[in-house]
Design an enzyme around this catalytic site. Structure first.
Site, PDB file in Angstrom:
ATOM      1  N   GLU A 109       0.827  -1.199   0.000  1.00 13.57           N
ATOM      2  CA  GLU A 109       0.000   0.000   0.000  1.00 13.57           C
ATOM      3  C   GLU A 109       0.867   1.256   0.000  1.00 13.57           C
ATOM      4  O   GLU A 109       1.899   1.324   0.658  1.00 13.57           O
ATOM      5  CB  GLU A 109      -0.904  -0.003   1.226  1.00 13.57           C
ATOM      6  N   CYS A 356      -3.122   7.308   9.103  1.00  9.87           N
ATOM      7  CA  CYS A 356      -2.126   6.684   9.966  1.00  9.87           C
ATOM      8  C   CYS A 356      -2.757   5.561  10.779  1.00  9.87           C
ATOM      9  O   CYS A 356      -3.775   5.746  11.437  1.00  9.87           O
ATOM     10  CB  CYS A 356      -1.543   7.738  10.905  1.00  9.87           C
TER      11      CYS A 356
END
Length: 364
Positions: A109, A356
């Site tokens: 990713e 995050c």
């Protein structure tokens, strides 16, 4: 004439002594020039090859029109090292999440994070890429999605650099900043991370101070990293102000006491002259109390440091929650009262599961 594999490490005075391995992405002008000479081509072809790889984004040597058809046919099977796009999603704030398929079928990713002009209109002022350094992550932090899928392998140099070029090509804008905060623990893949940092700086032209490497902290690795005397930003994922709580949130902390980690960070500052950023994910009722802030401020004393508070981004597997704004502000105020440099980062890409702690190399 059959093609020789890529020169990956070149002795400029004696190219034939160089180690030869593919693929090409990550190689410098000097390396590529040595390689093309081994193919019987003039040295200046190396500079052309460098331009086609890094500036034009070519994915196959067969597509480089400035080279003869015969030579292109000879080297067509030598890989440049580009991935293929598996999935792409865009959050309302413009953040783009990419799933990239590697040559062995593994999925990683990458996130592209644009920063717009003040009113959110016009050209993007900055483009940041969040890159992965491993397939999966072995650290298994309790609140993070990345470690839930397990760990497969380290990424090679070219697989890290490819992520930056992919985002740059998609946005059609030069990348200004790169943060090593995607899948994986960078300091468990130090050799390839260092090689990628060098190439991002020298081949793609991103300034060292615009490169950030994030680590949960691996014994002796911060000290070793400092010996390279880079001017990058080191970000340490702290998340707790004491050893007991840190062990609950970060299993690997059991093998690396907090005091030792902080001591290595102080050494890093002494060696590089660069401050260390400490990332601290705020978890409601877990590590966000005023007494935690006071403990954290004590950890920051005696060396150049900055605390980056990150309100928790939820994932399905765990029940942690994000503190409300009043609790966050109270935490910040305690740190400021103790003269601790602090900022709050509200993560981008939440709706695309690209924020995050949400990265997991899956579509959901």
């Amino acid at each position: 004439m059959s093609a020789t594999p890529l020169v990956s490490q070149v002795d400029s005075h004696n190219p034939e002594k160089s180690k030869l391995i593919p693929p090409l992405l990550g190689a410098s002008v000097a390396e590529l020039s040595a390689w093309v000479q081994q193919q019987g081509q003039p040295a200046y072809r190396g500079k052309q090859l460098h331009e086609w790889i890094y500036d034009k984004g070519v994915r196959s040597l067969a597509d480089i029109s400035v080279f003869s058809k015969q030579w292109r046919a000879e080297v067509a099977e030598i890989p440049i090292g580009r991935s293929t796009l598996h999935y792409r999603s865009v959050a309302p704030d413009g953040t783009v999440k990419y799933l990239l398929r590697l040559t062995d079928g593994q999925i990683i990713e990458t996130v592209g994070i644009p920063t717009f002009a003040e009113r959110g209109e016009g050209p993007k002022a900055r483009l940041t890429v969040c890159v992965s350094t491993q397939v999966g992550c072995p650290m298994a932090c309790d609140f993070c999605a990345t470690g839930k899928g397990g760990y497969k392998r380290n990424l090679a140099r070219h697989e890290i650099i490819d992520q930056v070029l992919t985002v740059q090509e998609d946005f059609q804008q030069r990348v200004s900043n790169v943060v090593f905060m995607g899948l994986g623990e960078p300091l468990l893949n130090t050799e390839n991370v260092l090689a990628a940092l060098k190439s991002l700086n020298q081949d793609i032209g991103i300034g060292q101070r615009s490169l950030t490497v994030s680590t949960v902290g691996i014994r002796d690795r911060i000290r070793q990293f400092a010996q390279n005397n880079l001017q990058i930003t080191l970000a340490v994922s702290l998340h707790a102000p004491n050893q007991a709580l840190r062990e609950k949130l970060i299993p690997s902390a059991r093998a690396y006491p907090l005091e030792e980690l902080l001591a290595e960070c102080r050494e890093y500052v002494e060696i590089t002259g660069r401050r260390v950023t400490f990332e601290y994910v705020l978890l409601a009722g877990v590590n966000d109390l005023p007494e935690h802030a006071l403990e954290l401020s004590k950890c920051m004393r005696g060396f150049q440091s900055h605390v980056n508070l990150i309100p928790y981004n939820p994932i399905q597997e765990v029940d942690y929650k994000r503190p409300n704004r009043d609790r966050i502000e109270a935490f910040v105020n305690v740190l400021k009262q103790q003269n601790t440099a602090v900022s709050v980062r509200y993560s981008r890409g939440l709706e695309a599961d690209a924020a995050c702690g949400q990265l997991r190399a899956s579509k959901n």
